[in-house]
Design an enzyme around this catalytic site. Structure first.
Site, PDB file in Angstrom:
ATOM      1  N   LYS A 147      26.306   0.782 -39.245  1.00 14.28           N
ATOM      2  CA  LYS A 147      27.217   0.639 -40.245  1.00 14.28           C
ATOM      3  C   LYS A 147      27.633   2.000 -40.934  1.00 14.28           C
ATOM      4  CE  LYS A 147      24.593  -2.593 -42.003  1.00 14.28           C
ATOM      5  NZ  LYS A 147      23.605  -3.870 -42.805  1.00 14.28           N
TER       6      LYS A 147
ATOM      7  N   GLY B  80      25.503  -8.052 -50.886  1.00 12.58           N
ATOM      8  CA  GLY B  80      25.755  -9.108 -49.829  1.00 12.58           C
ATOM      9  C   GLY B  80      26.039  -8.351 -48.064  1.00 12.58           C
ATOM     10  N   THR B  81      26.619  -7.964 -48.712  1.00 11.06           N
ATOM     11  CA  THR B  81      28.151  -7.760 -47.072  1.00 11.06           C
ATOM     12  C   THR B  81      26.634  -7.206 -46.206  1.00 11.06           C
ATOM     13  OG1 THR B  81      28.825  -5.997 -48.992  1.00 11.06           O
ATOM     14  CG2 THR B  81      29.504  -5.969 -46.295  1.00 11.06           C
ATOM     15  N   GLY B  82      26.059  -6.791 -46.426  1.00 11.50           N
ATOM     16  CA  GLY B  82      24.601  -6.492 -45.338  1.00 11.50           C
ATOM     17  C   GLY B  82      23.957  -7.902 -44.217  1.00 11.50           C
ATOM     18  N   CYS B  83      23.858  -8.473 -45.480  1.00  8.71           N
ATOM     19  CA  CYS B  83      23.300  -9.828 -45.033  1.00  8.71           C
ATOM     20  C   CYS B  83      24.472 -10.444 -44.737  1.00  8.71           C
ATOM     21  CB  CYS B  83      22.459 -10.536 -45.897  1.00  8.71           C
ATOM     22  SG  CYS B  83      21.793  -9.616 -47.348  1.00  8.71           S
TER      23      CYS B  83
ATOM     24  N   THR C 155      30.892  -6.122 -53.944  1.00 10.43           N
ATOM     25  CA  THR C 155      29.818  -5.760 -52.474  1.00 10.43           C
ATOM     26  C   THR C 155      28.588  -6.665 -52.736  1.00 10.43           C
ATOM     27  OG1 THR C 155      29.593  -3.986 -52.442  1.00 10.43           O
ATOM     28  CG2 THR C 155      31.792  -4.083 -52.171  1.00 10.43           C
TER      29      THR C 155
END
Length: 272
Positions: free
Chosen positions: A181, A216-219, A214
């Site tokens: 990412k 929580g983007t990765g989860c 932003t």
């Protein structure tokens, strides 16, 4: 008298992660994402955090026995079409979960969570080797951000061209695919990710939104990917669909509390 007809169950996705009391990341984000994408989310709680828009005030790991029991309870009765991992906190929990996932034939998405959006550590330093040698080899897709790539491999990606080197370093630990990412890259008006299995390359591009909310983007991305895999999509198509969903969620992120607000997991419900 009304009669009810039997419905078939939607695809079932299991998250093994930490709880976020603020609701923006962790298991709460995972379950919201899974619902938004038409799947049935289930959970194994590995840790509990005290967390809000300002950061992580503390976390407590669950015993390995409790994690193992939750997993067996769900998998042995209900079954799964995909699984994803998030915050696992300690070497013991990483190794416990890796052992459980080694017996799973369904797709597994490993989000090797190391730090929170606020910079708070969510993984003990001594657990890194367990992530590398035990957890990553179970992954159909690993989804590290650039900080986690550096933490796990020592490779520091500073521009788009460096994503290849980061992906190769992650793939050397055994996942079938790496989704690196690139959202933390500062240059450009696009958020660029690289999905590769070492042979195929898929560059995933989306507009970069000027929105600080932003959390929580990765989860959310890892859960969206797991949900699409559970629905039967091949990895490249699942990753593109997950990226599209997350991009919309980031664009619709909203303020909450005094710090960083979350992405909006229900954005599609409000945009038709």
């Amino acid at each position: 008298m009304e009669t009810t007809t039997a419905h078939s169950a939607p695809p079932r996705v299991l998250t093994i992660a930490g709880s976020d009391s603020g609701g923006g990341a962790g298991i709460q984000a995972d379950l919201k994402t899974m619902l938004a994408l038409g799947t049935h989310g289930m959970s194994v709680v590995a840790a509990v955090t005290a967390q809000n828009s300002l950061g992580v005030q503390g976390y407590w790991e669950l015993p390995a026995e409790a994690v193992r029991a939750q997993f067996r309870s769900v998998v042995d009765d209900i079954g799964i079409q995909a699984a994803k991992t998030g915050m696992l906190a300690s070497a013991e929990l990483v190794e416990t979960v890796a052992g459980l996932l080694a017996g799973v034939r369904e797709p597994v998405v490993v989000d090797p969570v190391g730090v929170s959006k606020h910079g708070d550590s969510l993984l003990a330093q001594e657990a890194l080797d367990s992530v590398r040698t035990k957890l990553l080899p179970t992954a159909t897709v690993a989804t590290p951000n650039l900080d986690e790539v550096a933490q796990l491999t020592g490779v520091r990606v500073t521009d788009e061209s460096g994503l290849r080197e980061g992906a190769a370093a992650v793939l050397s630990y055994g996942p079938r695919w790496a989704l690196i990412k690139g959202g933390h890259l500062s240059a450009g008006d696009e958020a660029v990710d690289l999905l590769t299995d070492g042979d195929e390359e898929h560059w995933l591009r989306a507009p970069r939104y000027d929105n600080r909310h932003t959390h929580g983007t990765g989860c959310t991305l890892a859960s969206a990917l797991a949900a699409q895999l559970a629905r039967g999509m091949p990895v490249p198509e699942a990753a593109r669909a997950a990226k599209e969903y997350v991009t919309g969620a980031v664009a619709a992120g909203f303020p909450l509390g005094a710090g960083l607000g979350p992405v909006d997991h229900g954005w599609r419900l409000r945009t038709g």
